[in-house]
Write an enzyme that holds these catalytic residues in place. Structure first.
Site, PDB file in Angstrom:
ATOM      1  N   GLY A  16      62.300  33.927  52.325  1.00 47.67           N
ATOM      2  CA  GLY A  16      63.528  33.722  53.085  1.00 47.67           C
ATOM      3  C   GLY A  16      63.293  32.724  54.200  1.00 47.67           C
ATOM      4  O   GLY A  16      62.176  32.240  54.412  1.00 47.67           O
ATOM      5  N   GLY A  18      64.745  31.635  58.346  1.00 42.25           N
ATOM      6  CA  GLY A  18      65.544  31.944  59.511  1.00 42.25           C
ATOM      7  C   GLY A  18      65.856  30.684  60.275  1.00 42.25           C
ATOM      8  O   GLY A  18      65.680  29.568  59.773  1.00 42.25           O
ATOM      9  N   GLY A  19      66.306  30.855  61.507  1.00 42.29           N
ATOM     10  CA  GLY A  19      66.670  29.705  62.293  1.00 42.29           C
ATOM     11  C   GLY A  19      65.492  28.846  62.693  1.00 42.29           C
ATOM     12  O   GLY A  19      65.638  27.639  62.902  1.00 42.29           O
ATOM     13  N   VAL A  23      59.604  32.219  55.685  1.00 46.33           N
ATOM     14  CA  VAL A  23      58.738  33.351  55.373  1.00 46.33           C
ATOM     15  C   VAL A  23      58.342  33.285  53.904  1.00 46.33           C
ATOM     16  O   VAL A  23      59.196  33.072  53.027  1.00 46.33           O
ATOM     17  CB  VAL A  23      59.422  34.698  55.681  1.00 46.33           C
ATOM     18  N   LYS A  38      54.957  34.109  58.143  1.00 48.11           N
ATOM     19  CA  LYS A  38      56.071  33.419  58.797  1.00 48.11           C
ATOM     20  C   LYS A  38      55.518  32.124  59.377  1.00 48.11           C
ATOM     21  O   LYS A  38      54.607  32.148  60.202  1.00 48.11           O
ATOM     22  CB  LYS A  38      56.685  34.295  59.890  1.00 48.11           C
ATOM     23  N   ASP A 132      66.424  42.898  70.332  1.00 50.05           N
ATOM     24  CA  ASP A 132      67.175  42.442  69.158  1.00 50.05           C
ATOM     25  C   ASP A 132      67.174  43.513  68.072  1.00 50.05           C
ATOM     26  O   ASP A 132      66.964  43.229  66.891  1.00 50.05           O
ATOM     27  CB  ASP A 132      66.578  41.137  68.638  1.00 50.05           C
TER      28      ASP A 132
END
Length: 261
Positions: A16, A18-19, A23, A38, A132
């Site tokens: 995947g 992210g911003g 990963v 990551k 978060d």
């Protein structure tokens, strides 16, 4: 893919993105185990804000050892790319579970909430506020164990939050009132967010919704707490009371936020 990182980690496939980071599933060729890596995107390695967030995540989790926290095994830099090596969790995010199956039965929801609350307690004992907590950042493994991840915006007690940060805006549905107002965070901030997650698990919905992030943030600050029993009258009263306490607007006035009755 078959790319080796740091002469140890063989990348297998993308998991995947992210911003800030991608990963990957990888194999630790020394310990012969699957891991998740990551990797901070190359152009962000020179961005002090992005790099700080990335390093903060590694530093925060390295202090923790808890069955409900995704473990960090290693951190490093390879060919100018910063990376974090983590436990590979086979499963789905809690958000995905809820979206696919709807509201959870209350016993499962309580079990998940207890596990995450215990993990947050250890973080708080180390003066770390996650900042978060949301269903997207809770992974459920194949044995039904919840594991919290992504400490990228974690802060020490009393540090100001940054509600204008683009990485926080996506979490506005879970923000505590003090985070929405840009005030200093405390462990109570995480309990508020966990209260939102508990509401979501029990009802399949979020307590506050609006057309814009600003409208949702204002609801966290001003709107009364909706009853989970309004959506499902079979939810036990004690759980509805726990949510009400967890979602208190000002934990410094009257009853402090807590996750137990």
């Amino acid at each position: 893919m078959n790319k080796m990182i740091a002469e140890r980690y063989m990348l297998v496939t993308a998991l995947g993105e992210g911003g800030m980071a991608d990963v990957y599933l990888a194999v630790d060729t020394i310990l012969n185990r699957e891991v998740a890596i990551k990797i901070l995107r190359g152009e962000l390695g020179k961005d002090p804000v992005a790099l700080l967030r990335f390093q903060r995540e590694a530093n925060a989790v390295s202090k923790l050892n808890h069955p409900n926290v995704v473990d960090v095994y290693d951190v490093g830099e390879y060919e100018g790319r910063h990376y974090i090596v983590m436990e590979y969790v086979v499963g789905r995010s809690l958000k995905e579970v809820i979206e696919e199956n709807g509201a959870l039965d209350y016993k499962t929801a309580v079990r998940y909430a207890i596990g995450i609350a215990s993990a947050l307690k250890q973080a708080h004992d180390h003066s770390i506020v996650h900042c978060d907590v949301k269903s997207q950042n809770i992974l459920i493994d194949t044995k039904g164990v919840p594991k919290i991840t992504d400490f990228g915006i974690a802060r020490a007690f009393g540090q100001p939050s940054n509600a204008s940060d683009k990485n926080v805006i996506g979490s506005v549905y879970y923000l505590s009132p003090e985070q929405a107002a840009g005030q200093p965070v405390t462990p109570q901030s995480d309990l508020y967010s966990l209260g939102v997650v508990l509401f979501e698990m029990l009802t399949g919905k979020l307590p506050y919704d609006g057309d814009t992030p600003l409208e949702v943030a204002r609801m966290h600050l001003e709107s009364s707490t909706p009853s989970a029993r309004r959506y499902d009258p079979d939810i036990p009263y004690y759980l509805d009371n726990i949510i009400t306490k967890a979602l208190a607007k000002n934990p410094g006035c009257g009853m402090p936020r807590r996750m137990i009755s």
